[in-house]
Structures are given as C-alpha cells and as structure tokens.
Design an enzyme around this catalytic site. Sequence first.
Site, PDB file in Angstrom:
ATOM      1  N   ARG A 161       0.821  -1.227   0.000  1.00 52.55           N
ATOM      2  CA  ARG A 161       0.000   0.000   0.000  1.00 52.55           C
ATOM      3  C   ARG A 161       0.852   1.273   0.000  1.00 52.55           C
ATOM      4  O   ARG A 161       0.421   2.308   0.514  1.00 52.55           O
ATOM      5  CB  ARG A 161      -0.979   0.025   1.193  1.00 52.55           C
ATOM      6  CG  ARG A 161      -2.014  -1.098   1.218  1.00 52.55           C
ATOM      7  CD  ARG A 161      -2.951  -1.041   0.012  1.00 52.55           C
ATOM      8  NE  ARG A 161      -4.060  -1.972   0.124  1.00 52.55           N
ATOM      9  CZ  ARG A 161      -4.054  -3.201  -0.392  1.00 52.55           C
ATOM     10  NH1 ARG A 161      -3.003  -3.665  -1.036  1.00 52.55           N
ATOM     11  NH2 ARG A 161      -5.120  -3.977  -0.286  1.00 52.55           N
ATOM     12  N   SER A 231     -11.184  -1.237   2.213  1.00 50.21           N
ATOM     13  CA  SER A 231     -10.554  -1.376   3.537  1.00 50.21           C
ATOM     14  C   SER A 231     -10.209   0.014   4.054  1.00 50.21           C
ATOM     15  O   SER A 231      -9.539   0.779   3.358  1.00 50.21           O
ATOM     16  CB  SER A 231      -9.240  -2.155   3.434  1.00 50.21           C
ATOM     17  OG  SER A 231      -9.465  -3.450   2.965  1.00 50.21           O
ATOM     18  N   GLU A 327      -6.068   3.754   5.444  1.00 47.35           N
ATOM     19  CA  GLU A 327      -5.601   3.536   4.068  1.00 47.35           C
ATOM     20  C   GLU A 327      -6.026   4.679   3.130  1.00 47.35           C
ATOM     21  O   GLU A 327      -5.197   5.184   2.384  1.00 47.35           O
ATOM     22  CB  GLU A 327      -6.118   2.187   3.538  1.00 47.35           C
ATOM     23  CG  GLU A 327      -5.593   1.892   2.149  1.00 47.35           C
ATOM     24  CD  GLU A 327      -6.316   0.733   1.478  1.00 47.35           C
ATOM     25  OE1 GLU A 327      -6.006  -0.421   1.793  1.00 47.35           O
ATOM     26  OE2 GLU A 327      -7.172   0.996   0.612  1.00 47.35           O
TER      27      GLU A 327
HETATM   28  P1  FAD Z   1      -9.038   8.239  -6.080  1.00 45.66           P
HETATM   29  O1  FAD Z   1      -9.816   7.837  -4.884  1.00 45.66           O
HETATM   30  O2  FAD Z   1      -9.694   9.127  -7.060  1.00 45.66           O
HETATM   31  O3  FAD Z   1      -7.667   8.911  -5.591  1.00 45.66           O
HETATM   32  C1  FAD Z   1      -6.904   8.341  -4.559  1.00 45.66           C
HETATM   33  C2  FAD Z   1      -5.675   9.228  -4.333  1.00 45.66           C
HETATM   34  O4  FAD Z   1      -4.855   9.218  -5.497  1.00 45.66           O
HETATM   35  C3  FAD Z   1      -6.021  10.697  -4.106  1.00 45.66           C
HETATM   36  O5  FAD Z   1      -5.047  11.228  -3.225  1.00 45.66           O
HETATM   37  C4  FAD Z   1      -5.887  11.317  -5.501  1.00 45.66           C
HETATM   38  O6  FAD Z   1      -5.569  12.696  -5.452  1.00 45.66           O
HETATM   39  C5  FAD Z   1      -4.744  10.517  -6.076  1.00 45.66           C
HETATM   40  N1  FAD Z   1      -4.818  10.333  -7.537  1.00 45.66           N
HETATM   41  C6  FAD Z   1      -5.810   9.723  -8.243  1.00 45.66           C
HETATM   42  N2  FAD Z   1      -5.482   9.664  -9.546  1.00 45.66           N
HETATM   43  C7  FAD Z   1      -4.263  10.238  -9.664  1.00 45.66           C
HETATM   44  C8  FAD Z   1      -3.383  10.461 -10.773  1.00 45.66           C
HETATM   45  N3  FAD Z   1      -3.680  10.101 -12.041  1.00 45.66           N
HETATM   46  N4  FAD Z   1      -2.202  11.084 -10.518  1.00 45.66           N
HETATM   47  C9  FAD Z   1      -1.863  11.479  -9.265  1.00 45.66           C
HETATM   48  N5  FAD Z   1      -2.663  11.288  -8.197  1.00 45.66           N
HETATM   49  C10 FAD Z   1      -3.855  10.674  -8.398  1.00 45.66           C
HETATM   50  N6  FAD Z   1      -7.537  -1.088  -3.051  1.00 45.66           N
HETATM   51  C11 FAD Z   1      -6.678  -2.135  -3.129  1.00 45.66           C
HETATM   52  O7  FAD Z   1      -5.464  -1.920  -3.179  1.00 45.66           O
HETATM   53  N7  FAD Z   1      -7.121  -3.424  -3.134  1.00 45.66           N
HETATM   54  C12 FAD Z   1      -8.437  -3.727  -3.079  1.00 45.66           C
HETATM   55  O8  FAD Z   1      -8.803  -4.889  -3.082  1.00 45.66           O
HETATM   56  C13 FAD Z   1      -9.376  -2.652  -3.011  1.00 45.66           C
HETATM   57  N8  FAD Z   1     -10.692  -2.911  -2.938  1.00 45.66           N
HETATM   58  C14 FAD Z   1     -11.581  -1.881  -2.837  1.00 45.66           C
HETATM   59  C15 FAD Z   1     -12.952  -2.159  -2.772  1.00 45.66           C
HETATM   60  C16 FAD Z   1     -13.884  -1.142  -2.677  1.00 45.66           C
HETATM   61  C17 FAD Z   1     -15.353  -1.486  -2.604  1.00 45.66           C
HETATM   62  C18 FAD Z   1     -13.440   0.204  -2.674  1.00 45.66           C
HETATM   63  C19 FAD Z   1     -14.439   1.320  -2.601  1.00 45.66           C
HETATM   64  C20 FAD Z   1     -12.092   0.516  -2.733  1.00 45.66           C
HETATM   65  C21 FAD Z   1     -11.139  -0.527  -2.812  1.00 45.66           C
HETATM   66  N9  FAD Z   1      -9.750  -0.283  -2.879  1.00 45.66           N
HETATM   67  C22 FAD Z   1      -8.871  -1.318  -2.991  1.00 45.66           C
HETATM   68  C23 FAD Z   1      -9.240   1.101  -2.845  1.00 45.66           C
HETATM   69  C24 FAD Z   1      -9.253   1.805  -4.229  1.00 45.66           C
HETATM   70  O9  FAD Z   1     -10.055   1.124  -5.150  1.00 45.66           O
HETATM   71  C25 FAD Z   1      -7.839   1.932  -4.811  1.00 45.66           C
HETATM   72  O10 FAD Z   1      -7.010   2.659  -3.935  1.00 45.66           O
HETATM   73  C26 FAD Z   1      -7.854   2.637  -6.181  1.00 45.66           C
HETATM   74  O11 FAD Z   1      -6.586   2.539  -6.784  1.00 45.66           O
HETATM   75  C27 FAD Z   1      -8.252   4.096  -6.084  1.00 45.66           C
HETATM   76  O12 FAD Z   1      -8.458   4.576  -7.395  1.00 45.66           O
HETATM   77  P2  FAD Z   1      -9.276   5.890  -7.691  1.00 45.66           P
HETATM   78  O13 FAD Z   1      -9.120   6.202  -9.126  1.00 45.66           O
HETATM   79  O14 FAD Z   1     -10.666   5.761  -7.187  1.00 45.66           O
HETATM   80  O15 FAD Z   1      -8.454   6.946  -6.797  1.00 45.66           O
HETATM   81  N1  EPU Z   2     -11.471 -11.049   9.165  1.00 46.80           N
HETATM   82  C1  EPU Z   2     -12.190 -11.158  10.335  1.00 46.80           C
HETATM   83  N2  EPU Z   2     -13.249 -10.320  10.515  1.00 46.80           N
HETATM   84  C2  EPU Z   2     -13.609  -9.397   9.599  1.00 46.80           C
HETATM   85  C3  EPU Z   2     -12.870  -9.279   8.400  1.00 46.80           C
HETATM   86  C4  EPU Z   2     -11.793 -10.129   8.202  1.00 46.80           C
HETATM   87  O1  EPU Z   2     -11.891 -11.967  11.197  1.00 46.80           O
HETATM   88  O2  EPU Z   2     -14.592  -8.704   9.833  1.00 46.80           O
HETATM   89  C5  EPU Z   2     -10.371 -11.990   8.925  1.00 46.80           C
HETATM   90  C6  EPU Z   2     -10.759 -13.005   7.839  1.00 46.80           C
HETATM   91  O3  EPU Z   2     -11.456 -14.087   8.371  1.00 46.80           O
HETATM   92  C7  EPU Z   2      -9.417 -13.419   7.285  1.00 46.80           C
HETATM   93  C8  EPU Z   2      -8.572 -12.151   7.463  1.00 46.80           C
HETATM   94  O4  EPU Z   2      -9.257 -11.309   8.394  1.00 46.80           O
HETATM   95  O5  EPU Z   2      -8.859 -14.435   8.075  1.00 46.80           O
HETATM   96  C9  EPU Z   2      -8.325 -11.404   6.156  1.00 46.80           C
HETATM   97  O6  EPU Z   2      -9.575 -11.040   5.578  1.00 46.80           O
HETATM   98  P1  EPU Z   2      -9.753 -10.832   3.982  1.00 46.80           P
HETATM   99  O7  EPU Z   2      -9.205 -12.009   3.251  1.00 46.80           O
HETATM  100  O8  EPU Z   2     -11.159 -10.430   3.744  1.00 46.80           O
HETATM  101  O9  EPU Z   2      -8.776  -9.647   3.657  1.00 46.80           O
HETATM  102  P2  EPU Z   2      -8.523  -8.261   4.373  1.00 46.80           P
HETATM  103  O10 EPU Z   2      -7.215  -8.323   5.101  1.00 46.80           O
HETATM  104  O11 EPU Z   2      -9.708  -7.839   5.135  1.00 46.80           O
HETATM  105  C10 EPU Z   2      -7.150  -7.382   2.328  1.00 46.80           C
HETATM  106  C11 EPU Z   2      -7.014  -6.068   1.600  1.00 46.80           C
HETATM  107  C12 EPU Z   2      -8.151  -5.912   0.610  1.00 46.80           C
HETATM  108  C13 EPU Z   2      -8.068  -7.044  -0.398  1.00 46.80           C
HETATM  109  C14 EPU Z   2      -8.177  -8.380   0.346  1.00 46.80           C
HETATM  110  C15 EPU Z   2      -7.968  -9.565  -0.568  1.00 46.80           C
HETATM  111  C16 EPU Z   2      -5.852  -4.489   3.011  1.00 46.80           C
HETATM  112  C17 EPU Z   2      -5.958  -3.315   3.919  1.00 46.80           C
HETATM  113  N3  EPU Z   2      -7.005  -4.966   2.531  1.00 46.80           N
HETATM  114  O12 EPU Z   2      -8.359  -7.305   3.091  1.00 46.80           O
HETATM  115  O13 EPU Z   2      -7.971  -4.677  -0.071  1.00 46.80           O
HETATM  116  O14 EPU Z   2      -9.103  -6.968  -1.352  1.00 46.80           O
HETATM  117  O15 EPU Z   2      -7.166  -8.440   1.389  1.00 46.80           O
HETATM  118  O16 EPU Z   2      -6.622  -9.619  -0.921  1.00 46.80           O
HETATM  119  O17 EPU Z   2      -4.752  -4.950   2.739  1.00 46.80           O
HETATM  120  C18 EPU Z   2      -8.540  -2.335   0.074  1.00 46.80           C
HETATM  121  O18 EPU Z   2      -7.328  -2.123   0.169  1.00 46.80           O
HETATM  122  O19 EPU Z   2      -9.397  -1.419   0.025  1.00 46.80           O
HETATM  123  C19 EPU Z   2      -9.011  -3.722  -0.009  1.00 46.80           C
HETATM  124  C20 EPU Z   2     -10.305  -4.049  -0.054  1.00 46.80           C
END
Ligand code: FAD
Ligand code: EPU
Length: 341
Positions: A161, A231, A327
């Site tokens: 991250r 997250s 995050e």
């Molecule tokens: P924004 O929210 O628009 O911007 C985020 C930051 O980046 C801001 O500071 C913005 O100013 C900057 N920024 C955006 N675009 C640019 C650019 N072109 N140049 C310079 N700065 C810029 N993240 C994960 O890593 N793994 C996951 O599994 C994951 N799952 C998600 C699930 C959900 C339901 C949601 C809502 C979010 C999740 N995220 C996850 C977080 C998010 O999707 C990522 O961080 C994504 O890359 C953000 O993209 P965005 O275009 O929406 O960025």
């Molecule tokens: N868990 C709990 N309780 C909860 C949620 C999770 O006990 O309420 C436990 C689960 O049972 C599991 C562990 O936590 O043993 C990990 O959970 P999960 O696999 O759902 O992943 P996470 O750690 O919650 C991370 C990333 C996600 C990414 C998933 C899959 C971060 C901060 N989050 O979530 O990224 O999609 O793994 O790789 O690293 C994001 O960054 O926005 C995001 C959604």
Amino acid sequence: MPCLYSLKPFNTLGLEQSCFSLVEAKSKGELVAHCSAVWQAKQPLLVLGGGSNVVLTDDFNGTVIRVLSKGIKLTEDEANFYLEVEAGENWHELVEYSLSNNIPGLENLALIPGTVGASPIQNIGAYGVELCDICDWVEYLDLASGDLKRLKSSDCEFAYRESIFKGKLRDKAVISAVGFCLSKHWQPKISYGPLQSLDSKTVTAREIFDTVCKVRSEKLPDPAVLGNAGSFFKNPIIKAEQYIRLTQRFPTIVGYAQKNGDVKLAAGWLIEQAGLKGFVLGNAAVHDKQALVLVNKGGATGKDICRLALHVIAKVNEVFGVLLEAEPRIIGTAGEGHLDV
Ligand code: FAD
Ligand code: EPU
C-alpha cells in the site's frame, strides 16, 4: 470562495462536499494543460480518479481535476505482452479487456474500483497479487517542470500500500499513463485463502477472475448501494516478538509471515475481536460483514467517518497494543489532512 460543484457523485463514500472549480481532463494533453495551469496559479489542486480511496472532510477550496483520459495500446514480443494504458481508464475494465484478449496476469486484481492512473499510488493489491508484480513503468507529469517523465517499476519504491507517489513525489506528480508487462509463461497465483480450492493444474485465468469477483461481491459492500472506500485501515505489520506475545494472549489471531520475518496482522480480525463489527456512530458504521470497511449509512460527513476511524484505532490499540493506520487519503479544504480534523 463559494464552493459550487458537488463532489458527491465522484467519491464512493458518497460524501456531500463541493469544490470551487471542477474540470474534466479527457485526454493526456488536457490533463497536462489543466494540472499545469492550476499549479502555476498556485491554487489548491486535487486530482481525482474514481474517488474510491478518498475521504472528503471539507469543501475543497480549489480545483478538482477528474482524470478521464482513455486509451490502451497492446504490443508483444516472444516473451511478454505489453500494455500502455492512459490514466483515466477504469481498472476493472482493463482487467476484462486483458482477459478478452487472452492476456492473463491481471485476473487476481478484478473488481478493484478506480482508475489505472491511481493504481500505482498505493500499489493496489488483492488475492496474492500487487500492482508492482505486473507494472513495467509509470509515466507522470512533473508539476514543477511541466515535463512528462517515466519511472521504471523498480524505481517506484513500491511496498504494501505504498509507493514513491505517496512519499517523495506526493503532490508533485500527476500520473498520466501506466505500462504493464505480462508474461506469456503465465503461472496462476492461487495461494490466497479463497483461491486455494482451485486446481493449479487445470485452472484458467478466467476461473480465477470469476472466483475473485464472486468472493469480493459477497464480502465487500457495493459503493453504489452503501458508501465505502474499501478497507479503511492497512493491515498492520509488526515484529515477530510482538506477534508471539499476542498469540499467547489471543491464540486465534490471524497473521501472515513476511519475507523479512515481520508479521502482517488481519486488521479486520482485530476490529471484530475488539467488539466493533457493526458498531455505529451517528450515520457512520463499521460494516457488519467486513470489519475493515467503514460505511456511510446515509448522510454521514467525512468528519463522522474520521471520528469513527479514530474510535476504532483507540479501541484496537487498547485491546491489542497495535496501532492501525488509515488507508484512504483524507482530503480537507486545501489538500491532504489527517483523521483528527
Ligand atoms: P481516487 O480515490 O480518485 O484517488 C486516490 C488518491 O490518489 C487521491 O489522493 C488522488 O488525489 C490521487 N490520484 C488519483 N489519480 C491520480 C493520478 N492520475 N495522478 C496522481 N494522483 C492521483 N484497493 C486495493 O489496493 N485493493 C483492493 O482490493 C481494493 N478494494 C476496494 C474495494 C472497494 C469497494 C473500494 C471502494 C475501494 C477498494 N480499494 C482497494 C481502494 C481503491 O479502489 C484503490 O485505492 C484505487 O486505486 C483508487 O483509485 P481511484 O481512481 O478511485 O483513486
Ligand atoms: N477477518 C475477520 N473479521 C472481519 C474481516 C476479516 O476476522 O470482519 C479476517 C478473515 O477471516 C481473514 C482475514 O481477516 O482471516 C483477512 O480477511 P480478507 O481475506 O477479507 O482480507 P482483508 O485483510 O480484510 C485485504 C485487503 C483488501 C483485499 C483483500 C484480498 C488491506 C488493507 N485490505 O483485506 O484490499 O481486497 O485483502 O486480498 O490490505 C482495500 O485495500 O481497500 C481492499 C479491499
């Protein structure tokens, strides 16, 4: 200055903040021109992709530039496929595009919201793959010089991250395009929990994609239905000694060993065990199915979300002695701020 343009449709938490000026950049040229103009006028600048990783705590007293530049260029040699992708492309659509062109490698990262341009910023990751595993280079506008520059992936300081774009280049660079290198000798990555049931001998990228989509849809709330930013906290990385002490008190604690011996804890587990799953504070809540996600139940402000986050941090620290870190980026009147707004 009055803030005239609503940002509610452009952030996945659905927060009702506005900005003074809102501009759409539909090409790389427009992105460079608009960002350079705001920078030279010394006005507050917020570059926004899909708004899926921001918490808007105030009206933004400056210009918000929405990145909408499109374009995907595909080339190949004997060993690899290469994709050159404009910053405004939707991330999940890129994953679908690659699979429909029989290019595997992005499937574990299906359904992550947001844009390609934002993907290097926090080195997006899910289900055992991180952007740094497939990223070749990142092109960015250097705001100070007005030049487009290219960084090799190995120079982007990618970590969990983290990247140079959250560090040294924070507020100095606007990402305009990302290059990907995807090997023709594809190896499935199925070691992450829910993917382990797949058969490594026969599994296809499409099956991994389908499984990731299914698991994510079951676990994570859809922002169109319930505002959230994914997250809300990073999974904290602690020293092995602290982990061993914690396992003595909490034998079921969830931790993953890191290459350097540290341990990454599952923050969702910590929050749930601290009794906060489903916890509600005003219109903000800890999601009742995934404790790592904070949700807007309707009408919450960014400050409400931050107050809830601070409560979660304090409680988890009290119970486990572990400090959680947010995050998403916290955005105030003129730029990035902190949870304690
Ligand atoms: P924004 O929210 O628009 O911007 C985020 C930051 O980046 C801001 O500071 C913005 O100013 C900057 N920024 C955006 N675009 C640019 C650019 N072109 N140049 C310079 N700065 C810029 N993240 C994960 O890593 N793994 C996951 O599994 C994951 N799952 C998600 C699930 C959900 C339901 C949601 C809502 C979010 C999740 N995220 C996850 C977080 C998010 O999707 C990522 O961080 C994504 O890359 C953000 O993209 P965005 O275009 O929406 O960025
Ligand atoms: N868990 C709990 N309780 C909860 C949620 C999770 O006990 O309420 C436990 C689960 O049972 C599991 C562990 O936590 O043993 C990990 O959970 P999960 O696999 O759902 O992943 P996470 O750690 O919650 C991370 C990333 C996600 C990414 C998933 C899959 C971060 C901060 N989050 O979530 O990224 O999609 O793994 O790789 O690293 C994001 O960054 O926005 C995001 C959604």
